[in-house]
Design an enzyme around this catalytic site. Structure first.
Site, PDB file in Angstrom:
ATOM      1  N   HIS A   1      -5.391  -3.452   4.663  1.00 42.57           N
ATOM      2  CA  HIS A   1      -5.270  -2.403   3.653  1.00 42.57           C
ATOM      3  C   HIS A   1      -3.805  -2.035   3.422  1.00 42.57           C
ATOM      4  CE1 HIS A   1      -6.095   1.661   1.806  1.00 42.57           C
ATOM      5  NE2 HIS A   1      -6.941   0.894   1.164  1.00 42.57           N
ATOM      6  N   CYS A   2      -3.022  -2.031   4.495  1.00 37.28           N
ATOM      7  CA  CYS A   2      -1.597  -1.682   4.393  1.00 37.28           C
ATOM      8  C   CYS A   2      -0.831  -2.641   3.490  1.00 37.28           C
ATOM      9  CB  CYS A   2      -0.938  -1.714   5.768  1.00 37.28           C
ATOM     10  SG  CYS A   2      -1.691  -0.609   6.967  1.00 37.28           S
ATOM     11  N   LEU A   3      -1.308  -3.880   3.386  1.00 39.93           N
ATOM     12  CA  LEU A   3      -0.572  -4.923   2.667  1.00 39.93           C
ATOM     13  C   LEU A   3      -0.973  -5.042   1.204  1.00 39.93           C
ATOM     14  CD1 LEU A   3      -0.933  -7.726   5.337  1.00 39.93           C
ATOM     15  CD2 LEU A   3       1.078  -6.324   4.880  1.00 39.93           C
TER      16      LEU A   3
ATOM     17  N   ARG B   1       0.830  -1.210   0.000  1.00 42.19           N
ATOM     18  CA  ARG B   1       0.000   0.000   0.000  1.00 42.19           C
ATOM     19  C   ARG B   1       0.862   1.256   0.000  1.00 42.19           C
ATOM     20  NH1 ARG B   1      -4.685   1.178  -1.662  1.00 42.19           N
ATOM     21  NH2 ARG B   1      -5.123  -0.959  -1.024  1.00 42.19           N
TER      22      ARG B   1
END
Length: 357
Positions: A346-348, A99
């Site tokens: 979401h970060c990944l 992300r």
């Protein structure tokens, strides 16, 4: 023509996450320092994410080497993933939080073509191991043969992580002052002002209407990423995290963000429909509070993956989001181990929008 045309001048903008994807990108985990002492379960969490996404789209997995790819394939096979829907790209990374370091995919409103906006990455102005991650966006653009626009201002590359912004795909973008405007802590672009950022958002992402929230949540090592507090779920509706417990250290921050958002307007001048998401009870490990938030969900073509924390509010949140995403399967992904890496779903992930014919 001019070599330095902006994405906006050539018709490109950043679509919303719920618009059709060609693929989801993830970086297969390899850096054990991201999950100290807790790495073993992490590949299995990734496999579960892949298993839930592949019915709706291709998943493109960045791996370090042939050996790393084989190990990923074994995990995915054992977890029952549809192998024909997974593609591997061997590109060196430091940590692989796709992300934040990965490419920002844009779509052209006229031709429907896809391009990449390449922002610089500096390890969240906090970590030293980012030299390979900083090249991720360019390498992906090259691997796919996509046009890449370099985001620069006054001859300097602009640093911007994907988790720092959220768009509705119609011209509105939400971010936080804490992440982008703090002159002392984790400063991404020294000297850049609010209006400088707004110009970049307009020129590179097609977002004219920028909404500035105040701060992010406790435990967030990015210093205020918006994808842990506020997310658009359709062009006129945002979910916003709310902490009901007034003695919790997130309460005041989230209330301030609520007051701001309630007074803000969308690109067409209308009010934002705000739906509140609860916060899970504090999640700590090794004496450290972790940035556990339900807002860190990912919207795939056929599924919405939501981080869960063995908390009674998991079920409440899944119900709220299921009502907001009719037509998509809203599914919890166990994230108690994942969040020890200081980020979750979401970060990944990073969506690659489908080209429009």
């Amino acid at each position: 023509g001019r070599q330095d045309l902006t994405p906006r001048e050539t018709g490109y903008s950043l679509p919303a996450e719920w618009e059709p994807h060609e693929a989801t990108w993830i970086g297969w985990p390899h850096n054990r320092s991201d999950w100290p002492g807790k790495f073993a379960p992490i590949p299995w969490v990734y496999a579960e994410m892949v298993r839930k996404l592949t019915p709706g789209e291709i998943v493109r997995v960045i791996v370090e080497s042939r050996a790393h790819e084989l190990s990923a394939r074994r995990v995915l096979a054992r977890a029952g993933c549809e192998e024909s829907r997974v593609e591997f790209f061997r590109l060196p990374t430091d940590r692989g939080w796709t992300r934040d370091a990965g490419p920002t995919f844009l779509v052209n409103g006229g031709s429907g073509a896809v391009a990449v906006a390449r922002f610089a990455f500096n390890g969240w102005a906090r970590y030293d191991d980012f030299r390979k991650d900083a090249k991720m966006a360019d390498r992906v653009a090259r691997a796919l043969g996509l046009r890449a626009f370099h985001a620069a201002r006054d001859g300097r590359d602009v640093v911007l992580e994907g988790g720092a912004i959220e768009v509705n795909g119609r011209g509105t973008l939400v971010t936080t002052e804490e992440c982008l405007l703090d002159p002392k802590v984790q400063t991404r672009n020294p000297g850049m002002t609010r209006s400088d950022y707004e110009e970049i958002f307009r020129d590179c992402l097609g977002a004219d209407n920028v909404l500035w929230l105040s701060r992010g949540i406790v435990g967030d090592d990015t210093h205020g990423h918006v994808d842990d507090i506020c997310r658009f779920v359709n062009p006129h509706t945002a979910v916003l995290c709310r902490e009901e417990n007034i003695s919790d250290e997130n309460h005041h921050t989230l209330e301030e963000n609520r007051e701001r958002l309630e007074g803000m307007r969308l690109e067409d001048g209308s009010r934002i429909d705000i739906v509140f998401l609860p916060m899970p009870s504090p999640v700590a490990f090794d004496g450290r509070r972790l940035p556990a938030s339900y807002a860190n969900f990912y919207i795939g073509n056929s599924a919405v993956l939501v981080p869960t924390f063995n908390d009674p509010k998991d079920r409440v949140t899944l119900g709220i989001l299921a009502a907001l995403f009719p037509g998509r399967t809203v599914v919890g992904i166990h994230a108690v181990d994942l969040v020890w890496g200081l980020g979750t779903i979401h970060c990944l992930t990073r969506q690659q929008p489908a080209a429009r014919s």
